[in-house]
Design a protein around this motif. Structure first.
Motif, PDB file in Angstrom:
ATOM      1  N   ALA A  31       0.821  -1.219   0.000  1.00 54.73           N
ATOM      2  CA  ALA A  31       0.000   0.000   0.000  1.00 54.73           C
ATOM      3  C   ALA A  31       0.846   1.256   0.000  1.00 54.73           C
ATOM      4  O   ALA A  31       0.444   2.274   0.548  1.00 54.73           O
ATOM      5  CB  ALA A  31      -0.936  -0.005   1.210  1.00 54.73           C
ATOM      6  N   TYR A  32       2.009   1.184  -0.629  1.00 61.15           N
ATOM      7  CA  TYR A  32       2.900   2.319  -0.660  1.00 61.15           C
ATOM      8  C   TYR A  32       3.419   2.522  -2.078  1.00 61.15           C
ATOM      9  O   TYR A  32       3.294   1.652  -2.941  1.00 61.15           O
ATOM     10  CB  TYR A  32       4.086   2.090   0.294  1.00 61.15           C
ATOM     11  N   ALA A  33       3.979   3.680  -2.305  1.00 57.30           N
ATOM     12  CA  ALA A  33       4.679   3.953  -3.550  1.00 57.30           C
ATOM     13  C   ALA A  33       6.175   3.847  -3.298  1.00 57.30           C
ATOM     14  O   ALA A  33       6.670   4.296  -2.250  1.00 57.30           O
ATOM     15  CB  ALA A  33       4.340   5.348  -4.061  1.00 57.30           C
ATOM     16  N   ILE A  34       6.873   3.238  -4.235  1.00 54.98           N
ATOM     17  CA  ILE A  34       8.323   3.127  -4.160  1.00 54.98           C
ATOM     18  C   ILE A  34       8.899   3.824  -5.384  1.00 54.98           C
ATOM     19  O   ILE A  34       8.455   3.576  -6.503  1.00 54.98           O
ATOM     20  CB  ILE A  34       8.780   1.664  -4.135  1.00 54.98           C
ATOM     21  N   GLY A  35       9.852   4.674  -5.155  1.00 57.50           N
ATOM     22  CA  GLY A  35      10.449   5.419  -6.253  1.00 57.50           C
ATOM     23  C   GLY A  35      11.953   5.243  -6.311  1.00 57.50           C
ATOM     24  O   GLY A  35      12.594   4.895  -5.315  1.00 57.50           O
ATOM     25  N   TRP A  36      12.482   5.463  -7.502  1.00 57.02           N
ATOM     26  CA  TRP A  36      13.928   5.498  -7.701  1.00 57.02           C
ATOM     27  C   TRP A  36      14.308   6.897  -8.169  1.00 57.02           C
ATOM     28  O   TRP A  36      13.687   7.445  -9.089  1.00 57.02           O
ATOM     29  CB  TRP A  36      14.369   4.472  -8.741  1.00 57.02           C
ATOM     30  N   GLU A  46      17.064  13.739  -9.232  1.00 57.32           N
ATOM     31  CA  GLU A  46      15.968  13.666 -10.193  1.00 57.32           C
ATOM     32  C   GLU A  46      15.252  12.329 -10.112  1.00 57.32           C
ATOM     33  O   GLU A  46      15.864  11.302  -9.811  1.00 57.32           O
ATOM     34  CB  GLU A  46      16.488  13.884 -11.621  1.00 57.32           C
ATOM     35  N   GLY A  47      13.962  12.373 -10.394  1.00 58.32           N
ATOM     36  CA  GLY A  47      13.179  11.153 -10.402  1.00 58.32           C
ATOM     37  C   GLY A  47      13.485  10.307 -11.612  1.00 58.32           C
ATOM     38  O   GLY A  47      13.618  10.825 -12.720  1.00 58.32           O
ATOM     39  N   VAL A  48      13.611   9.007 -11.399  1.00 62.68           N
ATOM     40  CA  VAL A  48      13.870   8.059 -12.474  1.00 62.68           C
ATOM     41  C   VAL A  48      12.609   7.251 -12.785  1.00 62.68           C
ATOM     42  O   VAL A  48      12.188   7.169 -13.935  1.00 62.68           O
ATOM     43  CB  VAL A  48      15.021   7.111 -12.095  1.00 62.68           C
ATOM     44  N   ALA A  49      12.006   6.685 -11.764  1.00 64.92           N
ATOM     45  CA  ALA A  49      10.797   5.884 -11.957  1.00 64.92           C
ATOM     46  C   ALA A  49      10.134   5.662 -10.612  1.00 64.92           C
ATOM     47  O   ALA A  49      10.781   5.782  -9.571  1.00 64.92           O
ATOM     48  CB  ALA A  49      11.124   4.532 -12.600  1.00 64.92           C
ATOM     49  N   CYS A  50       8.840   5.357 -10.654  1.00 68.24           N
ATOM     50  CA  CYS A  50       8.169   4.991  -9.414  1.00 68.24           C
ATOM     51  C   CYS A  50       7.080   3.975  -9.724  1.00 68.24           C
ATOM     52  O   CYS A  50       6.684   3.790 -10.886  1.00 68.24           O
ATOM     53  CB  CYS A  50       7.593   6.202  -8.688  1.00 68.24           C
ATOM     54  N   LEU A  51       6.620   3.329  -8.665  1.00 63.35           N
ATOM     55  CA  LEU A  51       5.644   2.262  -8.817  1.00 63.35           C
ATOM     56  C   LEU A  51       4.711   2.271  -7.623  1.00 63.35           C
ATOM     57  O   LEU A  51       5.149   2.479  -6.486  1.00 63.35           O
ATOM     58  CB  LEU A  51       6.386   0.921  -8.909  1.00 63.35           C
ATOM     59  N   SER A  52       3.429   2.030  -7.898  1.00 71.30           N
ATOM     60  CA  SER A  52       2.463   1.824  -6.833  1.00 71.30           C
ATOM     61  C   SER A  52       2.411   0.332  -6.551  1.00 71.30           C
ATOM     62  O   SER A  52       2.050  -0.452  -7.433  1.00 71.30           O
ATOM     63  CB  SER A  52       1.085   2.317  -7.253  1.00 71.30           C
ATOM     64  N   ALA A  98      10.355   5.869  -0.427  1.00 64.07           N
ATOM     65  CA  ALA A  98       9.013   5.348  -0.163  1.00 64.07           C
ATOM     66  C   ALA A  98       8.111   6.467   0.324  1.00 64.07           C
ATOM     67  O   ALA A  98       8.565   7.395   1.006  1.00 64.07           O
ATOM     68  CB  ALA A  98       9.056   4.224   0.872  1.00 64.07           C
ATOM     69  N   ALA A  99       6.843   6.366  -0.053  1.00 62.37           N
ATOM     70  CA  ALA A  99       5.866   7.366   0.370  1.00 62.37           C
ATOM     71  C   ALA A  99       4.475   6.776   0.225  1.00 62.37           C
ATOM     72  O   ALA A  99       4.288   5.736  -0.407  1.00 62.37           O
ATOM     73  CB  ALA A  99       5.983   8.625  -0.485  1.00 62.37           C
ATOM     74  N   GLN A 100       3.490   7.445   0.793  1.00 57.44           N
ATOM     75  CA  GLN A 100       2.117   7.015   0.615  1.00 57.44           C
ATOM     76  C   GLN A 100       1.715   7.179  -0.854  1.00 57.44           C
ATOM     77  O   GLN A 100       2.329   7.944  -1.601  1.00 57.44           O
ATOM     78  CB  GLN A 100       1.200   7.814   1.542  1.00 57.44           C
ATOM     79  N   LEU A 101       0.679   6.452  -1.243  1.00 54.65           N
ATOM     80  CA  LEU A 101       0.312   6.356  -2.651  1.00 54.65           C
ATOM     81  C   LEU A 101      -0.016   7.702  -3.292  1.00 54.65           C
ATOM     82  O   LEU A 101       0.144   7.878  -4.494  1.00 54.65           O
ATOM     83  CB  LEU A 101      -0.868   5.406  -2.816  1.00 54.65           C
ATOM     84  N   VAL A 109       9.017  14.764  -7.619  1.00 52.73           N
ATOM     85  CA  VAL A 109       9.449  15.820  -6.699  1.00 52.73           C
ATOM     86  C   VAL A 109      10.111  15.158  -5.498  1.00 52.73           C
ATOM     87  O   VAL A 109       9.423  14.541  -4.664  1.00 52.73           O
ATOM     88  CB  VAL A 109       8.259  16.688  -6.247  1.00 52.73           C
ATOM     89  N   PRO A 110      11.431  15.243  -5.356  1.00 52.18           N
ATOM     90  CA  PRO A 110      12.100  14.542  -4.247  1.00 52.18           C
ATOM     91  C   PRO A 110      11.545  14.908  -2.869  1.00 52.18           C
ATOM     92  O   PRO A 110      11.453  14.049  -1.989  1.00 52.18           O
ATOM     93  CB  PRO A 110      13.564  14.981  -4.395  1.00 52.18           C
ATOM     94  N   GLY A 111      11.171  16.167  -2.687  1.00 52.91           N
ATOM     95  CA  GLY A 111      10.673  16.606  -1.387  1.00 52.91           C
ATOM     96  C   GLY A 111       9.364  15.966  -0.977  1.00 52.91           C
ATOM     97  O   GLY A 111       8.974  16.038   0.196  1.00 52.91           O
ATOM     98  N   ALA A 112       8.681  15.310  -1.917  1.00 48.85           N
ATOM     99  CA  ALA A 112       7.401  14.669  -1.617  1.00 48.85           C
ATOM    100  C   ALA A 112       7.581  13.292  -0.990  1.00 48.85           C
ATOM    101  O   ALA A 112       6.617  12.683  -0.543  1.00 48.85           O
ATOM    102  CB  ALA A 112       6.564  14.555  -2.881  1.00 48.85           C
TER     103      ALA A 112
END
Length: 126
Positions: A31-36, A46-52, A98-101, A109-112
């Motif tokens: 139930a989280y988002a994971i980003g690279w 910079e953001g590369v990719a993310c996944l729910s 990692a962050a909420q969905l 946005v890295p700060g998110a």
């Protein structure tokens, strides 16, 4: 306590591939988002990719579309970043986050993103 453990970085020649792994703990994996993200010397992160992990939906930066793929293994509770056709411009420290969905709407946005791994170095030489 939230922890994100990354692995898989290394030194490769241009055109080769690497697969990065991110294993989070302390968050509900399904139930989280994971980003690279990545950060090269002297440049902003910079953001590369993310996944729910809930829906499987993904986002990728234009600079990596067609070369990088983000995926998840729910049994292993791990998120992967498969990086193909690497170029020297991909050289950077790569971070898992990692962050909420809800972060998906502003994923690049890295700060998110409140939770971060320690980073793994990827170096591509020509």
């Amino acid at each position: 306590e939230v922890q994100l453990v990354e692995s898989g970085g290394g030194l490769v020649q241009a055109g080769e591939s690497l697969r990065l792994s991110c294993t989070p703990s302390g968050v509900p994996f399904d139930a989280y988002a994971i980003g690279w993200f990545r950060q090269a010397p002297g440049k902003e992160r910079e953001g590369v990719a993310c996944l729910s992990t809930a829906s499987g939906s993904t986002r990728e930066a234009d600079s990596v579309k067609g070369r990088f793929t983000i995926s998840t293994d729910h049994a292993q509770k791990t998120v992967y970043l498969q990086m193909n056709s690497l170029t020297p411009e991909d050289t950077a420290v790569y971070y898992c986050a990692a962050a909420q969905l809800s972060v998906i709407m502003i994923w690049d946005v890295p700060g998110a993103w409140p939770y971060w791994g320690q980073g793994t170095q990827v170096t591509v030489f020509s």
